[in-house]
Design a protein around this motif. Structure first.
Motif, PDB file in Angstrom:
ATOM      1  N   GLY A  72       0.793  -1.214   0.000  1.00  0.00           N
ATOM      2  CA  GLY A  72       0.000   0.000   0.000  1.00  0.00           C
ATOM      3  C   GLY A  72       0.828   1.268   0.000  1.00  0.00           C
ATOM      4  N   VAL A  73       2.134   1.140   0.278  1.00  0.00           N
ATOM      5  CA  VAL A  73       2.999   2.322   0.261  1.00  0.00           C
ATOM      6  C   VAL A  73       3.567   2.471  -1.144  1.00  0.00           C
ATOM      7  CG1 VAL A  73       4.982   3.462   1.282  1.00  0.00           C
ATOM      8  CG2 VAL A  73       3.594   1.897   2.659  1.00  0.00           C
ATOM      9  N   THR A  74       3.304   3.591  -1.762  1.00  0.00           N
ATOM     10  CA  THR A  74       3.720   3.750  -3.162  1.00  0.00           C
ATOM     11  C   THR A  74       4.806   4.792  -3.346  1.00  0.00           C
ATOM     12  OG1 THR A  74       1.851   5.257  -3.435  1.00  0.00           O
ATOM     13  CG2 THR A  74       1.533   2.973  -4.149  1.00  0.00           C
ATOM     14  N   ASP A  75       4.764   5.852  -2.556  1.00  0.00           N
ATOM     15  CA  ASP A  75       5.770   6.898  -2.688  1.00  0.00           C
ATOM     16  C   ASP A  75       7.175   6.330  -2.426  1.00  0.00           C
ATOM     17  OD1 ASP A  75       6.686   9.761  -2.769  1.00  0.00           O
ATOM     18  OD2 ASP A  75       7.293   9.227  -0.730  1.00  0.00           O
ATOM     19  N   VAL A  76       8.120   6.698  -3.297  1.00  0.00           N
ATOM     20  CA  VAL A  76       9.467   6.118  -3.230  1.00  0.00           C
ATOM     21  C   VAL A  76      10.137   6.372  -1.888  1.00  0.00           C
ATOM     22  CG1 VAL A  76      11.752   6.122  -4.267  1.00  0.00           C
ATOM     23  CG2 VAL A  76       9.744   6.287  -5.718  1.00  0.00           C
ATOM     24  N   GLU A  77      10.117   7.618  -1.466  1.00  0.00           N
ATOM     25  CA  GLU A  77      10.765   7.948  -0.194  1.00  0.00           C
ATOM     26  C   GLU A  77      10.057   7.279   0.978  1.00  0.00           C
ATOM     27  OE1 GLU A  77      11.765  12.049   0.399  1.00  0.00           O
ATOM     28  OE2 GLU A  77      11.819  11.810   2.583  1.00  0.00           O
ATOM     29  N   ALA A  78       8.757   7.268   0.919  1.00  0.00           N
ATOM     30  CA  ALA A  78       7.986   6.642   1.992  1.00  0.00           C
ATOM     31  C   ALA A  78       8.284   5.141   2.057  1.00  0.00           C
ATOM     32  CB  ALA A  78       6.498   6.884   1.787  1.00  0.00           C
ATOM     33  N   ARG A  79       8.491   4.536   0.899  1.00  0.00           N
ATOM     34  CA  ARG A  79       8.807   3.101   0.870  1.00  0.00           C
ATOM     35  C   ARG A  79      10.152   2.819   1.537  1.00  0.00           C
ATOM     36  NH1 ARG A  79       6.033  -0.481  -2.296  1.00  0.00           N
ATOM     37  NH2 ARG A  79       7.835  -1.727  -2.902  1.00  0.00           N
ATOM     38  N   LEU A  80      11.134   3.670   1.243  1.00  0.00           N
ATOM     39  CA  LEU A  80      12.435   3.427   1.867  1.00  0.00           C
ATOM     40  C   LEU A  80      12.381   3.702   3.368  1.00  0.00           C
ATOM     41  CD1 LEU A  80      15.637   3.274   0.304  1.00  0.00           C
ATOM     42  CD2 LEU A  80      15.708   4.569   2.440  1.00  0.00           C
ATOM     43  N   ARG A  81      11.672   4.738   3.740  1.00  0.00           N
ATOM     44  CA  ARG A  81      11.491   4.999   5.176  1.00  0.00           C
ATOM     45  C   ARG A  81      10.836   3.799   5.850  1.00  0.00           C
ATOM     46  NH1 ARG A  81      12.114  11.020   5.674  1.00  0.00           N
ATOM     47  NH2 ARG A  81      12.644  10.809   7.869  1.00  0.00           N
ATOM     48  N   ALA A  82       9.810   3.280   5.211  1.00  0.00           N
ATOM     49  CA  ALA A  82       9.098   2.131   5.789  1.00  0.00           C
ATOM     50  C   ALA A  82      10.012   0.914   5.868  1.00  0.00           C
ATOM     51  CB  ALA A  82       7.856   1.814   4.960  1.00  0.00           C
ATOM     52  N   ALA A  83      10.852   0.745   4.849  1.00  0.00           N
ATOM     53  CA  ALA A  83      11.757  -0.398   4.844  1.00  0.00           C
ATOM     54  C   ALA A  83      12.769  -0.300   5.977  1.00  0.00           C
ATOM     55  CB  ALA A  83      12.479  -0.480   3.497  1.00  0.00           C
ATOM     56  N   ILE A 177      15.330   7.676  14.832  1.00  0.00           N
ATOM     57  CA  ILE A 177      16.668   8.264  14.685  1.00  0.00           C
ATOM     58  C   ILE A 177      17.367   7.690  13.451  1.00  0.00           C
ATOM     59  CG2 ILE A 177      18.957   8.440  15.726  1.00  0.00           C
ATOM     60  CD1 ILE A 177      17.589   8.401  18.472  1.00  0.00           C
ATOM     61  N   TYR A 178      17.308   6.375  13.322  1.00  0.00           N
ATOM     62  CA  TYR A 178      17.941   5.728  12.180  1.00  0.00           C
ATOM     63  C   TYR A 178      17.305   6.170  10.863  1.00  0.00           C
ATOM     64  CZ  TYR A 178      20.888   2.534  14.863  1.00  0.00           C
ATOM     65  OH  TYR A 178      21.859   2.005  15.664  1.00  0.00           O
ATOM     66  N   GLU A 179      16.005   6.253  10.889  1.00  0.00           N
ATOM     67  CA  GLU A 179      15.273   6.650   9.689  1.00  0.00           C
ATOM     68  C   GLU A 179      15.768   8.004   9.189  1.00  0.00           C
ATOM     69  OE1 GLU A 179      10.976   5.885  10.287  1.00  0.00           O
ATOM     70  OE2 GLU A 179      10.721   7.497   8.845  1.00  0.00           O
ATOM     71  N   ASP A 180      15.843   8.969  10.096  1.00  0.00           N
ATOM     72  CA  ASP A 180      16.283  10.302   9.716  1.00  0.00           C
ATOM     73  C   ASP A 180      17.748  10.311   9.286  1.00  0.00           C
ATOM     74  OD1 ASP A 180      13.826  11.306  10.213  1.00  0.00           O
ATOM     75  OD2 ASP A 180      14.280  12.054  12.223  1.00  0.00           O
ATOM     76  N   PHE A 181      18.553   9.596  10.044  1.00  0.00           N
ATOM     77  CA  PHE A 181      19.988   9.559   9.750  1.00  0.00           C
ATOM     78  C   PHE A 181      20.238   9.001   8.355  1.00  0.00           C
ATOM     79  CE2 PHE A 181      24.281   7.850   9.962  1.00  0.00           C
ATOM     80  CZ  PHE A 181      24.968   8.819  10.687  1.00  0.00           C
ATOM     81  N   ILE A 182      19.579   7.914   8.048  1.00  0.00           N
ATOM     82  CA  ILE A 182      19.783   7.265   6.755  1.00  0.00           C
ATOM     83  C   ILE A 182      19.223   8.105   5.615  1.00  0.00           C
ATOM     84  CG2 ILE A 182      18.992   5.328   5.350  1.00  0.00           C
ATOM     85  CD1 ILE A 182      19.303   3.619   7.954  1.00  0.00           C
ATOM     86  N   LEU A 183      18.036   8.624   5.813  1.00  0.00           N
ATOM     87  CA  LEU A 183      17.444   9.430   4.741  1.00  0.00           C
ATOM     88  C   LEU A 183      18.300  10.643   4.422  1.00  0.00           C
ATOM     89  CD1 LEU A 183      14.810   9.211   3.026  1.00  0.00           C
ATOM     90  CD2 LEU A 183      15.048   7.533   4.860  1.00  0.00           C
ATOM     91  N   SER A 184      18.853  11.276   5.455  1.00  0.00           N
ATOM     92  CA  SER A 184      19.688  12.443   5.181  1.00  0.00           C
ATOM     93  C   SER A 184      20.971  12.022   4.482  1.00  0.00           C
ATOM     94  CB  SER A 184      19.990  13.199   6.467  1.00  0.00           C
ATOM     95  OG  SER A 184      20.846  12.439   7.285  1.00  0.00           O
ATOM     96  N   GLY A 185      21.442  10.814   4.782  1.00  0.00           N
ATOM     97  CA  GLY A 185      22.614  10.310   4.085  1.00  0.00           C
ATOM     98  C   GLY A 185      22.325  10.048   2.620  1.00  0.00           C
TER      99      GLY A 185
END
Lengths: 207, 207
Positions: A72-83, A177-185
């Motif tokens: 159900g998650v389609t947005d690319v960024e949202a998918r990686l965050r969810a993963a 914390i990890y989610e934000d750290f990784i996404l910013s990376g």
DNA sequence: TGAATCTTACCGACCGGTCGTTAGGCAAAT
DNA sequence: ATTTGCCTAACGACCGGTCGGTAAGATTCA
């Protein structure tokens, strides 16, 4: 009934986590179950079969957990965050099993080793595809996909080795914390328009 | 001469890395050295003393490497960059030893365990102070220093478990990727002025 | 100088103990 | 009567570690 079979597994998880696979004896597992060590062999063919059962079950559950979190998650960024969140949460929630699964591969027979590594590779490739999709869609900066995926996975996995369920941080907080750290990376340099230092120029395709 | 003592250490490093400490036998090490297993005990008191010698030496060299790389560097961000690079480079360059040092702690006696963990803690605290200085100076975003330091350390350490010296990426290239990834993680949200999602509000002091 | 002694670096044989695993039996449940 | 679930007992293999011994070199002393 299969109750003792489960008990053996759960005792083995505790002992393998605490002392390691090779340092754990069949008699130790049996003692933890309140039976004699010979009785273990009624339920499992040998010691390695117990280890494999733990790993197989864990890897299967890991993949299932990710699939469920992504439906159900389609947005690319949202998918990686969810993963990322799925990965962290699963590893912290099943701290012992995932630690065993990532550190006791050497205890497996050749055939079982291949089976587990195949599952792990599938999982890794899935994450790499998520990253590539993000780069393709322009929401992540270009970078070495393999290295980035390893970074994400080991980062989250390592959490299982120091996470303390009784500690000050909840699983949810750590995942955040990890989610934000990784996404910013992954986004590094994108918003600033900085040309990127050494990360620029690496291939983004898989080898 | 102390030549055989060094040979034993280097053979043990290969075997511990390849099969693990508990799965490696004294006779295996002796065979690798071309001597009988009884002769091992002329050079080392017992099996655990070999493991400790490897770890002790590695941790000492790790700290020395960091100190050397930081002398003369005063800028806060440059210091953290140098620390990350030092950490990655050392771990990739001494892949086997650092892998052993981080995965075979359970093989140590209580006293030796405490000695190694003390060295590791000192190293960790040093990095945490670097991060805190960066946050204090305003060049890193506020975050949980402990988690961030663990993230940085495990990220780099994990590299030693998959790094292939014959692979397509040089140590320098990998260090560069990690350096950028981590720095962007530490700075997250700073330039954008985004309030930060779940990472905001955590304490920045050490427990 | 030469004999005596000590040190270094190793060996083969062996020890007690633990390991994973198997064989065979027994009592309760089906 | 058969299967289930566990038992006691024992197996061979291998483990880390110790033993007495030895060959060769260095050191000491007459």
């Amino acid at each position: 009934m299969a109750r003792m079979k489960e008990t053996i597994l759960s005792v083995a998880i505790d002992l393998f986590f605490e002392k390691g696979y090779f340092a754990t004896s069949i008699s130790g597992i049996a003692a933890g179950c309140g039976i004699q060590k010979a009785s273990i062999y009624y339920h499992y063919a040998n010691k390695e079969a117990i280890l494999f059962a733990i790993m197989e079950r864990t890897m299967q559950a890991l993949v299932a957990h990710l699939e469920q979190r992504l439906t159900g998650v389609t947005d690319v960024e949202a998918r990686l965050r969810a993963a990322v969140r799925s990965h962290v949460e699963f590893h912290l929630r099943h701290q012992k099993e995932t630690f065993i699964a990532s550190s006791e591969l050497r205890g497996l027979s050749d055939a079982h080793y291949r089976a587990i590594v195949a599952r792990r590779d599938t999982y890794e490739q899935f994450l790499q595809e998520l990253i590539m999709a993000g780069i393709g869609a322009g929401c992540f900066a270009a970078g070495d996909v393999k290295i980035l995926s390893y970074a994400i996975l080991t980062l989250c996995t390592a959490g299982a080795s120091w996470y303390n369920p009784a500690g000050r941080l909840s699983i949810d907080a750590i995942a955040g914390i990890y989610e934000d750290f990784i996404l910013s990376g992954l986004k590094q340099g994108l918003s600033e328009g900085r040309p990127g230092t050494s990360a620029a120029g690496y291939m983004t395709h898989l080898a």
